[in-house]
Design a protein around this motif. Sequence first.
Motif, PDB file in Angstrom:
ATOM      1  N   VAL A 101       0.862  -1.184   0.000  1.00  0.00           N
ATOM      2  CA  VAL A 101       0.000   0.000   0.000  1.00  0.00           C
ATOM      3  C   VAL A 101       0.898   1.235   0.000  1.00  0.00           C
ATOM      4  O   VAL A 101       1.804   1.340   0.834  1.00  0.00           O
ATOM      5  N   PRO A 102       0.694   2.180  -0.917  1.00  0.00           N
ATOM      6  CA  PRO A 102       1.513   3.396  -0.932  1.00  0.00           C
ATOM      7  C   PRO A 102       1.418   4.155   0.398  1.00  0.00           C
ATOM      8  O   PRO A 102       0.364   4.209   1.025  1.00  0.00           O
ATOM      9  N   VAL A 103       2.550   4.722   0.798  1.00  0.00           N
ATOM     10  CA  VAL A 103       2.626   5.455   2.062  1.00  0.00           C
ATOM     11  C   VAL A 103       2.949   6.915   1.769  1.00  0.00           C
ATOM     12  O   VAL A 103       3.943   7.208   1.083  1.00  0.00           O
ATOM     13  N   ALA A 104       2.115   7.799   2.292  1.00  0.00           N
ATOM     14  CA  ALA A 104       2.356   9.239   2.194  1.00  0.00           C
ATOM     15  C   ALA A 104       2.695   9.754   3.584  1.00  0.00           C
ATOM     16  O   ALA A 104       1.840   9.736   4.472  1.00  0.00           O
ATOM     17  N   THR A 105       3.935  10.160   3.789  1.00  0.00           N
ATOM     18  CA  THR A 105       4.330  10.720   5.086  1.00  0.00           C
ATOM     19  C   THR A 105       4.132  12.225   5.039  1.00  0.00           C
ATOM     20  O   THR A 105       4.625  12.907   4.135  1.00  0.00           O
ATOM     21  N   TYR A 106       3.423  12.732   6.027  1.00  0.00           N
ATOM     22  CA  TYR A 106       2.973  14.125   6.027  1.00  0.00           C
ATOM     23  C   TYR A 106       3.441  14.779   7.316  1.00  0.00           C
ATOM     24  O   TYR A 106       2.978  14.436   8.411  1.00  0.00           O
ATOM     25  N   VAL A 107       4.386  15.716   7.204  1.00  0.00           N
ATOM     26  CA  VAL A 107       4.891  16.441   8.373  1.00  0.00           C
ATOM     27  C   VAL A 107       3.907  17.547   8.698  1.00  0.00           C
ATOM     28  O   VAL A 107       3.780  18.528   7.964  1.00  0.00           O
ATOM     29  N   HIS A 126       6.572   6.795  -0.244  1.00  0.00           N
ATOM     30  CA  HIS A 126       6.192   6.909  -1.656  1.00  0.00           C
ATOM     31  C   HIS A 126       5.814   8.340  -2.002  1.00  0.00           C
ATOM     32  O   HIS A 126       6.101   8.815  -3.108  1.00  0.00           O
ATOM     33  N   VAL A 127       5.170   9.030  -1.066  1.00  0.00           N
ATOM     34  CA  VAL A 127       4.815  10.439  -1.245  1.00  0.00           C
ATOM     35  C   VAL A 127       5.306  11.186  -0.012  1.00  0.00           C
ATOM     36  O   VAL A 127       4.994  10.798   1.123  1.00  0.00           O
ATOM     37  N   ALA A 128       6.086  12.241  -0.226  1.00  0.00           N
ATOM     38  CA  ALA A 128       6.607  13.051   0.884  1.00  0.00           C
ATOM     39  C   ALA A 128       5.905  14.397   0.868  1.00  0.00           C
ATOM     40  O   ALA A 128       5.911  15.095  -0.147  1.00  0.00           O
ATOM     41  N   SER A 196      20.673   6.242  -0.936  1.00  0.00           N
ATOM     42  CA  SER A 196      19.997   5.146  -1.628  1.00  0.00           C
ATOM     43  C   SER A 196      18.482   5.326  -1.606  1.00  0.00           C
ATOM     44  O   SER A 196      17.794   5.023  -2.588  1.00  0.00           O
ATOM     45  N   LEU A 197      17.956   5.863  -0.493  1.00  0.00           N
ATOM     46  CA  LEU A 197      16.514   6.136  -0.422  1.00  0.00           C
ATOM     47  C   LEU A 197      16.132   7.234  -1.398  1.00  0.00           C
ATOM     48  O   LEU A 197      15.072   7.178  -2.041  1.00  0.00           O
ATOM     49  N   ALA A 198      16.987   8.257  -1.490  1.00  0.00           N
ATOM     50  CA  ALA A 198      16.719   9.345  -2.429  1.00  0.00           C
ATOM     51  C   ALA A 198      16.715   8.839  -3.866  1.00  0.00           C
ATOM     52  O   ALA A 198      15.853   9.226  -4.677  1.00  0.00           O
ATOM     53  N   GLU A 199      17.646   7.963  -4.205  1.00  0.00           N
ATOM     54  CA  GLU A 199      17.688   7.403  -5.558  1.00  0.00           C
ATOM     55  C   GLU A 199      16.459   6.544  -5.829  1.00  0.00           C
ATOM     56  O   GLU A 199      15.912   6.548  -6.938  1.00  0.00           O
ATOM     57  N   LEU A 200      16.003   5.814  -4.831  1.00  0.00           N
ATOM     58  CA  LEU A 200      14.828   4.956  -4.997  1.00  0.00           C
ATOM     59  C   LEU A 200      13.580   5.767  -5.303  1.00  0.00           C
ATOM     60  O   LEU A 200      12.761   5.369  -6.130  1.00  0.00           O
ATOM     61  N   ARG A 201      13.418   6.929  -4.646  1.00  0.00           N
ATOM     62  CA  ARG A 201      12.216   7.742  -4.813  1.00  0.00           C
ATOM     63  C   ARG A 201      12.411   8.902  -5.787  1.00  0.00           C
ATOM     64  O   ARG A 201      11.480   9.692  -5.995  1.00  0.00           O
ATOM     65  N   ALA A 243      -2.235  14.532  -4.224  1.00  0.00           N
ATOM     66  CA  ALA A 243      -1.647  13.216  -4.485  1.00  0.00           C
ATOM     67  C   ALA A 243      -2.392  12.470  -5.582  1.00  0.00           C
ATOM     68  O   ALA A 243      -1.848  11.514  -6.163  1.00  0.00           O
ATOM     69  N   ASN A 244      -3.614  12.881  -5.873  1.00  0.00           N
ATOM     70  CA  ASN A 244      -4.429  12.174  -6.864  1.00  0.00           C
ATOM     71  C   ASN A 244      -3.744  12.190  -8.242  1.00  0.00           C
ATOM     72  O   ASN A 244      -3.280  13.226  -8.724  1.00  0.00           O
ATOM     73  N   GLY A 245      -3.682  11.013  -8.851  1.00  0.00           N
ATOM     74  CA  GLY A 245      -3.114  10.889 -10.181  1.00  0.00           C
ATOM     75  C   GLY A 245      -1.627  10.624 -10.220  1.00  0.00           C
ATOM     76  O   GLY A 245      -1.078  10.345 -11.300  1.00  0.00           O
ATOM     77  N   ARG A 246      -0.924  10.695  -9.088  1.00  0.00           N
ATOM     78  CA  ARG A 246       0.510  10.415  -9.075  1.00  0.00           C
ATOM     79  C   ARG A 246       0.757   8.916  -9.223  1.00  0.00           C
ATOM     80  O   ARG A 246      -0.022   8.090  -8.732  1.00  0.00           O
ATOM     81  N   THR A 247       1.839   8.573  -9.875  1.00  0.00           N
ATOM     82  CA  THR A 247       2.214   7.172 -10.058  1.00  0.00           C
ATOM     83  C   THR A 247       3.402   6.852  -9.151  1.00  0.00           C
ATOM     84  O   THR A 247       4.421   7.546  -9.182  1.00  0.00           O
ATOM     85  N   VAL A 248       3.241   5.818  -8.337  1.00  0.00           N
ATOM     86  CA  VAL A 248       4.293   5.414  -7.411  1.00  0.00           C
ATOM     87  C   VAL A 248       4.535   3.921  -7.578  1.00  0.00           C
ATOM     88  O   VAL A 248       3.719   3.193  -8.158  1.00  0.00           O
ATOM     89  N   SER A 249       5.666   3.464  -7.052  1.00  0.00           N
ATOM     90  CA  SER A 249       6.007   2.041  -7.081  1.00  0.00           C
ATOM     91  C   SER A 249       5.904   1.496  -5.667  1.00  0.00           C
ATOM     92  O   SER A 249       6.630   1.926  -4.772  1.00  0.00           O
TER      93      SER A 249
END
Length: 476
Positions: A101-107, A126-128, A196-201, A243-249
Motif C-alpha cells: 500500500v503506498p505510504v504518504a508521510t505528512y509532516v 512513496h509520497v513526501a 539510496s533512499l533518495a535514488e529509490l524515490r 496526491a491524486n493521479g501520481r504514479t508510485v512504485s
Amino acid sequence: MRKIIGKWFGYSRAVLAIAAALLGILLSAPSNGVQPPHAAPIAILLQLQGVVGPALSDYITRGLRTASERNASLVIVQMDTPGGLDTSMRDIIRSILGSPVPVATYVSPSGARAASAGTYILYASHVAAMAPGTNLGAATPVQISDLPFPGGDEGKNDKNQDTETKKSGDDAVKPSTPHSPMEAKAINDAAAYIRSLAELRGRNRDWAEKAVREAESLSASAALNENVIDIVATNVDELLAQANGRTVSAGGNKIKLDTRGLSVEQIKPDWRTELLMVITNPNVALVLMMIGIYGLIFEFMTPGSFFPGTIGAICLLVGAYALAILPVNFAGLGLIILGLVLMASEAFVTSFGVLGIGGVIAFIAGATILIDTDIPAFRISWPLTAGIALTSLALSLIAIRLIFASRRRPVVTGSEEMVRTRGEVLDWRGNRGHVLAHGERWSAISEGPLKKGQKVRISGIKGVILKVEPDQPESS
C-alpha cells in the motif's frame, strides 16, 4: 522446609507461565482498529509523534500490515518527531519499503518537524509531504554529532569550518572532519543509506547527503523547491487532492493513486503501544528490573510469602523484555546485575560494608553505560540512578546494623541460652546432682558440694549435663 521449597517452586512456575502468556499476548495481539474489509476505498491515518523508538516502530509496522489486510488505497503517516533510535527507524523504513500500500508521510501540523530519523522516513515514503511552517533535516547520527559536547572546542571548530565552506560558494558536499574512524564509518553508512533512499524515490540526493554530513535543514517551501518533498499541503484533504493521479512504485507494482473520495480512518495507538511506550523507557525498565530482583531476594529470605516472588518474577520478565528491544550495552547490564547481587549479599555475608559499597559503585557504572545511545529520551536519569543506588546502600547498611545488633543481643534459643541463667538444687551428692532450671529437671555437676534448695548459676553445658556454680548475689 522441603514442602515450603516445593510450594515456592510450584508457584514460581505458575507465575512464570502466566508472565510468559502475557508477553505472548503482548507480542501477538492484533492491531487496534482491525475491522472487516470495506467495499468503499479508504485511507489509513497513523500518528508518528514523539521520539522514534520500539513502541512507535511496532505501531507503524502493525498499522501498515492492517492497511494491507483491509486493501486500503493509501496510508498517511502524520509525523512530528525530533528523531530517535536508528534500529527503530530502520524497522519503520523496511516496513514502508515492503508495503504493498503506498505510504504518504505528512509532516504536520504547522510547527512540526521531521528531524534526524524523521528525514530518513520521509525520504523512504512513496509520497513526501509537509505542511507550511514545518521543517526537516539535521540527519547527522546523534552519537557522533556535536550535541553531546556543548561549548567544546570541537563543536566550535566544526561550525566555523562549515561557515567558511558556505562562504566560499562551493556547493559540493564536503564532509565534516570525523573525530575517529568509528565516527567516519557511522557518517558514511548513514549518508549512503539516505542517498539510496533518495535514488529509490527520485528525490534530491545531494541535499540528502548534506543533511547527514553537514546537518542541513530546510523549510517546507524550500524542500519543495529542492525536490526533497513532493507536496506542500495545509491539511489532509489538500494532501489527498494533490496526491491524486501520481504514479508510485509499491510492492513491486506501479500504482496510480486515486485519492478522490477516500474515507480517512485513523488507527490510534492501542493498549499494546501505550504499554510499550511505558516499559521501553530505560528508567522504567531499570526500576522494573530492580523490583524484580529484590522481590525474588525477599522471597528466598522468607519462603512462602509468595507476593514478593510473584510481583518480582513479573517485573523481572517485563523489564528484561523491555531491555531486549532497547540498544543495551551488555557490559552495563552485567555491572548493574553484579552491583545488585553485591548489595543484596550484604544481608547474608558479613563484609563490614565492602560488598555494599562495591555494589553501589558497580551499579552506578553500569547505569551510566547501560543504554548504547546518546538520544536524550533514552538516557538513564542520573537522579533515578542515584536514588536507586542510595536506597540499595541504605538497605545494606540496615542489614549490617541488624547483624551487629544481633551479635550483641543475648542468645534466647538453643542450648547456649541456658548459660548464665539461674536454677535451684533439687538433690546433691558429692559433686553431682540435679537442678531445676526453666521448669525442667537437669543433671548437673559442680566443682564443689552444694545443698538442696541452694540457688545456682549455670556456667556451661555439655550434652545434657549442666555445669553449675553457686549463685553469687549481685552487688548493689
